[in-house]
Design an enzyme around this catalytic site. Sequence first.
Site, mmCIF file in Angstrom:
data_model
loop_
_atom_site.group_PDB
_atom_site.id
_atom_site.type_symbol
_atom_site.label_atom_id
_atom_site.label_comp_id
_atom_site.label_asym_id
_atom_site.label_seq_id
_atom_site.Cartn_x
_atom_site.Cartn_y
_atom_site.Cartn_z
ATOM 1 N N CYS A 166 3.020 -7.165 5.858
ATOM 2 C CA CYS A 166 3.413 -7.271 4.523
ATOM 3 C C CYS A 166 4.308 -8.939 4.862
ATOM 4 O O CYS A 166 4.932 -8.927 3.841
ATOM 5 C CB CYS A 166 3.828 -6.286 4.687
ATOM 6 N N ASP A 214 7.299 -8.504 6.257
ATOM 7 C CA ASP A 214 8.637 -8.060 5.604
ATOM 8 C C ASP A 214 9.305 -6.561 6.462
ATOM 9 O O ASP A 214 7.949 -5.519 6.640
ATOM 10 C CB ASP A 214 9.404 -7.414 4.113
ATOM 11 N N CYS A 248 12.047 -12.616 4.693
ATOM 12 C CA CYS A 248 12.538 -13.955 4.081
ATOM 13 C C CYS A 248 14.412 -13.537 3.823
ATOM 14 O O CYS A 248 14.990 -12.328 3.502
ATOM 15 C CB CYS A 248 12.149 -13.818 2.641
ATOM 16 N N CYS A 263 12.792 -6.752 -2.134
ATOM 17 C CA CYS A 263 13.431 -6.582 -1.152
ATOM 18 C C CYS A 263 14.419 -6.146 -1.009
ATOM 19 O O CYS A 263 14.464 -5.407 0.167
ATOM 20 C CB CYS A 263 13.553 -8.388 -0.184
HETATM 21 S S1 FES Z 1 11.222 -9.444 1.651
HETATM 22 FE FE1 FES Z 1 8.885 -10.025 1.014
HETATM 23 S S2 FES Z 1 9.769 -11.667 0.100
HETATM 24 FE FE2 FES Z 1 11.441 -10.434 0.720
#
Ligand code: FES
Lengths: 404, 137
Positions: free
Chosen positions: B37, B39, B63, B106
């Site tokens: 995914c 993350d 991110c 997030c």
């Molecule tokens: S962790 Fe997926 S956009 Fe921030």
Amino acid sequence: MLKFPIYLDNNATTPMDPRVLEAMLPYFSDKFGNAASRNHAFGWNAEEAVDYAREQIASLINCNPKEIIFTSGATESDNLAIKGVFEMYASKGNHIITAVTEHKAVLDSCKHIEKLGGKVTYLKVNEEGLIDLKELEAAITPQTILISIMYGNNEVGVLQPIKEISALARKNGVLFMTDATQAVGKIPVDVEADGIDLMAFSGHKMYGPKGVGALYVRRKNPRVKVTAQMDGGGHERGMRSGTLNVPGIVGLGKACELCKNEMESDTQRILKLREKLETELLKLEESYLNGSKEHRLPHVSNISFKYVEGEGLMMGVKDLAVSSGSACTSASLEPSYVLKAMGMSDDLAHSSLRFGLSRFTTEEEINYAIDHVKEAVTKLREMSPLWEMFKEGVDLDSVEWAEH
Amino acid sequence: MAYSDKVIDHYSNPRNVGTLDKSKKSVGTGLVGAPECGDVMRLQIEVDENQIITDAKFKTFGCGSAIASSSLATEWLKGKSVDEALAIDNMEIVEELALPPVKIHCSVLAEDAIKSAINDYRVKNGLEPLEMPKSHH
Ligand code: FES
Ligand SMILES: Cc1ncc(COP(=O)(O)O)c(C=O)c1O
């Protein structure tokens, strides 16, 4: 003196060469005529300029100037070629063969054809990004009218075996079209030697202006025609109506001339810089070059840095303008379809950066980019739980990830 | 996408990056997200006998907003009681970091990580795990 951010996204678009701009300028002001005006000097001058551009372009790709149809860019050229062949050759058949790693302009034109009742075969690629010629041959049926395979890929730069593909097309009496947007001006593209029947390309990928491109349409052996997708005054031998974008066309012509003259020296210089960039970045542990190393455009390098996430990495390399194979927003967690088609796992695809070099890229810029990327990757890995697990020898595939 | 100054600050100078000894009974570890995914967040807390969080560490693959959310979370956790920590809502993170709508998940990930770390601590110490009300995506 370095200027930030350093532009390394030349597969998205290139800066325009100042010499191109200079050639274009008069056609925005004094020489504003319509190339279709037959009754006065304004029109004649414009027509002369367009004809000269046609020759500059023809000389780069080794065709007859009459075989160039001006368009608004490669997207339009792809649409015109695919939809135009489908309509023009409807009595011959309705089957088109393409590949899954094509640009959206090709893929979506093919989707459109399917909606109209056409049949499309989407060839898979191997882990290097190359199609399989045997698979291509096996896909050809008596209904096949067109094979559309790109020359060089925009994400990883892989070059398809164009001569072999065109030979198969010829042998089976099928037209061969190629989206050569990334290749024209960067490597020698010769429509005769390569056996190309239709070819799309664009000004802004080769140091020319945006909003202008061309479709090469073969006139002899065989004579190819496409049905116009835009109705109007019948310009461009009836295949593309609309008053010609004279300044743009002059710019495209000049860009082609410069590419022809400077391709060899540009390529040698760019290859050296890319070699340096790649050698240094691949020294980082767990970094991988994506796509065929050997069959590749000279100005692109796509590298995955395992265990760091693409968007975080993009933020870390803020001094560079590059692009990433990842788009992690909850709405579309879609890694690049090109990398996925090459069999790459989602996490590696998410961790990729594409570096695109140009005629204007300097060694100083590449040196800076190397240090900057190394620093960002190292820092992000120190922050990455996956890196820590990898270092401890945990097999990440065996971990049961929390559903989310 | 433009990042807020606070996101950039946490991203550039992340607080409390690191690892606590997960074999210790006083340490709770939450690992949420999945590599495919894009993350993965690991958040750890160390809890004293008075149910106060004395230390918090994170590591995040994700991110900039995910990194900032987890960095902020560790700052907030230190000194809080476990119950106070449970009350942290992802929308507080969104507000503090001025996250845009596409980056809300997030912050959800950070809230999940906090809850999951607390649960790990609870289970280790013979308590019932709590229901996880929110889920990422
Ligand atoms: S962790 Fe997926 S956009 Fe921030
Ligand atoms: C391979 C390829 N085809 C088509 C296009 C579209 O070109 P244009 O921007 O000229 O429409 C691009 C550029 O994005 C490309 O890389």
